[in-house]
Scaffold this motif. Sequence first.
Motif, short mmCIF file in Angstrom:
data_model
loop_
_atom_site.label_atom_id
_atom_site.label_comp_id
_atom_site.label_asym_id
_atom_site.label_seq_id
_atom_site.Cartn_x
_atom_site.Cartn_y
_atom_site.Cartn_z
N HIS A 294 58.27 59.85 5.91
CA HIS A 294 59.66 60.20 6.25
C HIS A 294 59.74 61.69 6.54
O HIS A 294 59.27 62.51 5.74
N THR A 295 60.34 62.03 7.65
CA THR A 295 60.49 63.43 8.04
C THR A 295 61.85 63.94 7.60
O THR A 295 62.89 63.39 7.98
N GLY A 296 61.85 65.00 6.80
CA GLY A 296 63.10 65.60 6.35
C GLY A 296 63.77 66.38 7.48
O GLY A 296 63.18 66.62 8.53
N ALA A 297 65.00 66.78 7.23
CA ALA A 297 65.77 67.50 8.25
C ALA A 297 65.70 69.01 8.08
O ALA A 297 66.42 69.75 8.75
N GLY A 298 64.88 69.48 7.15
CA GLY A 298 64.67 70.92 7.05
C GLY A 298 65.47 71.62 5.98
O GLY A 298 65.63 72.83 6.04
N ALA A 299 65.96 70.91 4.98
CA ALA A 299 66.74 71.55 3.92
C ALA A 299 65.84 71.85 2.73
O ALA A 299 65.20 70.95 2.18
N TYR A 300 65.81 73.11 2.31
CA TYR A 300 65.02 73.50 1.14
C TYR A 300 65.47 72.74 -0.10
O TYR A 300 64.64 72.41 -0.96
N ILE A 301 66.74 72.43 -0.19
CA ILE A 301 67.27 71.76 -1.37
C ILE A 301 66.61 70.40 -1.57
O ILE A 301 66.57 69.86 -2.69
N CYS A 302 66.07 69.81 -0.51
CA CYS A 302 65.44 68.49 -0.64
C CYS A 302 64.09 68.56 -1.35
O CYS A 302 63.46 67.53 -1.57
N GLY A 303 63.66 69.76 -1.70
CA GLY A 303 62.52 69.87 -2.60
C GLY A 303 62.90 69.48 -4.01
O GLY A 303 62.02 69.20 -4.84
N GLU A 304 64.20 69.49 -4.33
CA GLU A 304 64.70 69.00 -5.61
C GLU A 304 64.69 67.48 -5.54
O GLU A 304 65.22 66.89 -4.59
N GLU A 305 64.11 66.84 -6.54
CA GLU A 305 63.77 65.43 -6.40
C GLU A 305 64.96 64.51 -6.16
O GLU A 305 64.87 63.56 -5.37
N THR A 306 66.10 64.76 -6.78
CA THR A 306 67.22 63.85 -6.55
C THR A 306 67.89 64.12 -5.21
O THR A 306 68.40 63.19 -4.57
N ALA A 307 67.88 65.37 -4.74
CA ALA A 307 68.38 65.66 -3.39
C ALA A 307 67.47 65.03 -2.36
O ALA A 307 67.92 64.57 -1.30
N LEU A 308 66.17 64.99 -2.66
CA LEU A 308 65.21 64.32 -1.77
C LEU A 308 65.55 62.83 -1.66
O LEU A 308 65.51 62.25 -0.56
N LEU A 309 65.89 62.20 -2.79
CA LEU A 309 66.27 60.79 -2.75
C LEU A 309 67.52 60.57 -1.91
O LEU A 309 67.61 59.59 -1.17
N GLU A 310 68.47 61.49 -2.04
CA GLU A 310 69.68 61.39 -1.21
C GLU A 310 69.31 61.44 0.28
O GLU A 310 69.83 60.67 1.09
N GLY A 311 68.40 62.35 0.63
CA GLY A 311 67.96 62.45 2.02
C GLY A 311 67.25 61.19 2.49
O GLY A 311 67.45 60.74 3.63
N LEU A 312 66.42 60.62 1.63
CA LEU A 312 65.72 59.38 1.98
C LEU A 312 66.71 58.24 2.24
O LEU A 312 66.47 57.38 3.09
N GLU A 313 67.81 58.24 1.52
CA GLU A 313 68.80 57.18 1.66
C GLU A 313 69.77 57.45 2.80
O GLU A 313 70.71 56.67 3.01
N GLY A 314 69.57 58.56 3.52
CA GLY A 314 70.39 58.83 4.70
C GLY A 314 71.62 59.66 4.44
O GLY A 314 72.48 59.78 5.33
N ARG A 315 71.74 60.23 3.25
CA ARG A 315 72.90 61.06 2.95
C ARG A 315 72.53 62.54 2.95
O ARG A 315 71.36 62.90 3.03
N ARG A 316 73.55 63.37 2.85
CA ARG A 316 73.33 64.81 2.78
C ARG A 316 72.49 65.13 1.54
O ARG A 316 72.73 64.59 0.45
#
Length: 440
Positions: A168-190
């Motif tokens: 899965h390719t992230g959208a470039g947000a540093y915050i997605c290095g935080e594991e729960t923010a990463l899960l939000e990104g995987l699920e298609g949310r901010r």
Amino acid sequence: MADTLTPVLTAGWGDERSWTLEAYRGRGGYAALDTALGMAPADIVTMVKDSGLRGRGGAGFPTGMKWGFLPPEDPEDPKPRYLVVNADESEPGTCKDTPLMMASPHTLLEGVIISSYAIKARTAFIYVRGEILHCVRRVQAAVAEAYAAGHLGTDIHGSGYDLDVVVHTGAGAYICGEETALLEGLEGRRGQPRLRPPFPAVAGLYASPTVINNVESIASVPSILEHGADWFASMGTEKSKGFGIFSLSGHVKRPGQYEAPLGVTLRTLIDLAGGIREGHELKFWTPGGSSTPILTAEHLDVPLDFEGVGEAGSMLGTRALQIFDETTCVVRAVLRWTEFYKHESCGKCTPCREGTWWLVQTLANLEKGIGSESDLDQLDDVCDNILGRSFCALGDGATSPITSSIKYFKEEYLAHLSGGGCPFDPIRSTVFADEGVLTP
């Protein structure tokens, strides 16, 4: 050097076309997978626990213990289990996971398969930072090779175990290095951190039990299966076992990746890197990226393990050793880092969203020589109101370089004020040298 370095993850990086399945097989690749598939999943978890492997993404939490937090399978409420690999490497100075995936993506993939089998997951995700497109393509190609060779898919190696891996390719947000923010990104949310509990082990991806590990953590698993838990535990220190990749950047002659046992000192690593650049000396450094409190030359012999660096007042973090010599303005360096954290704050919580903005304004004025000594107290006060009051560690990380730099280099902040600007400015440095205030 041979006695100090322990090339395990980095052993094949110099091989011709090291990233291919053929090259990885030539180094004994996927043999550990056969060993794992002949074991009970619970025995693999126990082996990883016994090895003492701790998370290599910064926090240093015991990997096997993290796996053990998954709740028992409930036949009346069957939920899938997921493994998520955090490859969203984006901390300033951190640069170990990307070269690992570029040079030997199959090391990571073999670790993903073994780890997924151990936690009984049938689907695994590798979340890669979107900006490193070349790395995304390298990992995708390796996944395709693994499927074609029968290392992924159905009935892997005739074991009856099935596994699918999604890159899965992230959208470039540093915050997605935080594991729960990463899960939000995987699920298609901010990408924004979640409140905990529930923790990901109980309700993670798609509200199902989920294990989230760093690239280097998962990539270390095949070597543990191959050589045994005692072999891994024989390296490192009493509480920080094994080896790790230390990333040296900045003012050293040979910056790069140095794989060594935990507990090695910066003095040793700098020697391996050819020393500080000619004619200069060490001023300050980060042990684990820009979110860790800075240290100085007096900490050259601190053991680089979780306990040793903690006792010195910092954190081992991702072992991103940024080296700065005496020509560097510590105020300017800290300002640049703080601007990054302000830009990358997701804005969900007030302390981080507002606090990082005020930190940048105050630091920018100090760097220009505007303000007064009381601004240093204001910086400490704002940092105190961020630390421990944010949803995630981004806010805490933003405060670390500020408070530590004031601790060690308060006179440099004051020199900016007394001289009306940065003494390291090439135009102003001559004037400051004449006044005997501070010279680069």
